[in-house]
Design an enzyme around this catalytic site. Sequence first.
Site, PDB file in Angstrom:
ATOM      1  N   MET A  90      41.076  48.361  43.573  1.00 34.04           N
ATOM      2  CA  MET A  90      42.217  47.798  43.175  1.00 34.04           C
ATOM      3  C   MET A  90      43.500  47.726  44.112  1.00 34.04           C
ATOM      4  O   MET A  90      44.504  48.411  43.539  1.00 34.04           O
ATOM      5  CB  MET A  90      42.483  48.653  41.623  1.00 34.04           C
ATOM      6  CG  MET A  90      41.511  48.598  40.639  1.00 34.04           C
ATOM      7  SD  MET A  90      41.225  46.628  40.290  1.00 34.04           S
ATOM      8  CE  MET A  90      40.068  46.841  38.847  1.00 34.04           C
ATOM      9  N   ILE A  92      45.223  45.619  47.547  1.00 34.58           N
ATOM     10  CA  ILE A  92      45.248  44.437  48.177  1.00 34.58           C
ATOM     11  C   ILE A  92      45.056  44.782  49.902  1.00 34.58           C
ATOM     12  O   ILE A  92      45.750  45.830  50.152  1.00 34.58           O
ATOM     13  CB  ILE A  92      46.515  43.591  47.998  1.00 34.58           C
ATOM     14  CG1 ILE A  92      46.533  43.174  46.483  1.00 34.58           C
ATOM     15  CG2 ILE A  92      46.457  42.464  49.084  1.00 34.58           C
ATOM     16  CD1 ILE A  92      46.427  41.925  46.343  1.00 34.58           C
ATOM     17  N   ASN A 107      34.137  40.289  47.533  1.00 32.40           N
ATOM     18  CA  ASN A 107      34.822  40.680  46.375  1.00 32.40           C
ATOM     19  C   ASN A 107      34.338  40.038  44.864  1.00 32.40           C
ATOM     20  O   ASN A 107      33.860  39.188  45.054  1.00 32.40           O
ATOM     21  CB  ASN A 107      36.432  40.375  46.524  1.00 32.40           C
ATOM     22  CG  ASN A 107      37.141  40.878  45.180  1.00 32.40           C
ATOM     23  OD1 ASN A 107      36.892  42.004  44.711  1.00 32.40           O
ATOM     24  ND2 ASN A 107      37.950  40.169  44.623  1.00 32.40           N
ATOM     25  N   HIS A 109      35.337  39.135  41.065  1.00 31.11           N
ATOM     26  CA  HIS A 109      36.607  38.974  40.347  1.00 31.11           C
ATOM     27  C   HIS A 109      36.188  38.491  39.197  1.00 31.11           C
ATOM     28  O   HIS A 109      35.152  37.567  39.073  1.00 31.11           O
ATOM     29  CB  HIS A 109      37.515  37.777  41.060  1.00 31.11           C
ATOM     30  CG  HIS A 109      38.931  37.886  40.418  1.00 31.11           C
ATOM     31  ND1 HIS A 109      39.840  38.877  40.472  1.00 31.11           N
ATOM     32  CD2 HIS A 109      39.179  36.916  39.302  1.00 31.11           C
ATOM     33  CE1 HIS A 109      40.769  38.370  39.723  1.00 31.11           C
ATOM     34  NE2 HIS A 109      40.256  37.436  38.997  1.00 31.11           N
ATOM     35  N   GLN A 178      27.278  39.698  31.407  1.00 32.65           N
ATOM     36  CA  GLN A 178      26.459  38.417  31.522  1.00 32.65           C
ATOM     37  C   GLN A 178      26.689  37.664  32.820  1.00 32.65           C
ATOM     38  O   GLN A 178      25.923  36.961  33.369  1.00 32.65           O
ATOM     39  CB  GLN A 178      26.975  37.730  30.357  1.00 32.65           C
ATOM     40  CG  GLN A 178      26.313  37.870  28.921  1.00 32.65           C
ATOM     41  CD  GLN A 178      26.958  36.868  27.935  1.00 32.65           C
ATOM     42  OE1 GLN A 178      27.575  35.834  28.022  1.00 32.65           O
ATOM     43  NE2 GLN A 178      26.841  37.228  26.775  1.00 32.65           N
TER      44      GLN A 178
HETATM   45  C1  GAR Z   1      35.374  44.648  37.378  1.00 31.19           C
HETATM   46  O1  GAR Z   1      35.687  43.966  36.142  1.00 31.19           O
HETATM   47  C2  GAR Z   1      35.888  43.933  38.470  1.00 31.19           C
HETATM   48  O2  GAR Z   1      35.432  42.363  38.489  1.00 31.19           O
HETATM   49  C3  GAR Z   1      37.328  44.068  38.300  1.00 31.19           C
HETATM   50  O3  GAR Z   1      37.601  45.253  37.945  1.00 31.19           O
HETATM   51  C4  GAR Z   1      36.370  45.766  37.271  1.00 31.19           C
HETATM   52  C5  GAR Z   1      35.695  47.384  37.959  1.00 31.19           C
HETATM   53  O4  GAR Z   1      34.869  47.472  36.927  1.00 31.19           O
HETATM   54  N1  GAR Z   1      38.095  43.617  39.863  1.00 31.19           N
HETATM   55  C6  GAR Z   1      39.251  42.960  39.851  1.00 31.19           C
HETATM   56  O5  GAR Z   1      39.840  42.572  38.774  1.00 31.19           O
HETATM   57  C7  GAR Z   1      39.744  42.595  41.025  1.00 31.19           C
HETATM   58  N2  GAR Z   1      40.457  41.839  41.178  1.00 31.19           N
HETATM   59  P1  GAR Z   1      33.935  48.643  37.662  1.00 31.19           P
HETATM   60  O6  GAR Z   1      34.714  49.863  38.452  1.00 31.19           O
HETATM   61  O7  GAR Z   1      33.235  49.260  36.410  1.00 31.19           O
HETATM   62  O8  GAR Z   1      32.912  47.875  38.588  1.00 31.19           O
END
Ligand code: GAR
Length: 195
Positions: A90, A92, A107, A109, A178
Amino acid sequence: MKRIAVLVSGGGTNLQALIDAQGTVLTSGKITLVVSNNANAYALQRAKNAGIDTAVVLKKECGSQEAFEKKLMELLDEGGIDVIVLAGFMTILTERFTSHYPKRILNVHPSLIPSFCGEGFYGLRVHEEALRCGVKVTGATVHFVNEIPDGGEIIAQKAVCVEDGDTPEILQRRVMEQAEWILLPQAVEKVCKEM
Ligand code: GAR
């Protein structure tokens, strides 16, 4: 075998999906390092449970974005890392970092880019915005990372339906189950294999 580093900040369910895919879906690369910018990230525990080396790099301890990125690059280069996966990372990264690893950073998203992406769109915020706009289909995207936030070349996408009564949390979970957890290991394998 390509050497993969996964950069994380939080719960690490996408990291877990990659760990679980090793030896089945993910056969051309191996996760050799997990780096977090948050010392309390549960993702670090997931890495330790899987016997993967971990490191924590805190921006506030580095003093500047430049020093933070330099420290990350040192760790990645010392580890002989071929492929970098941002899995819920999280923060940039600037061109100073991204230009060092062209087509080597991926990445995940949680939307169908170019919807609900770019600066400020991360985690639950993405799903709140999708619900606010009333879209009936959302999903996940895996893309290469360049200097434009969520603007690099798209590698894979998967659509997920929005359902009546969805909350951001319910929708986030469905998009993960999913789409993200399936798509990310497949995309990482494709990149490792073709590299
Ligand atoms: C996930 O949904 C990922 O796609 C998102 O944060 C979550 C992390 O979950 N990433 C973003 O929003 C990046 N812009 P996790 O730590 O359980 O994998």
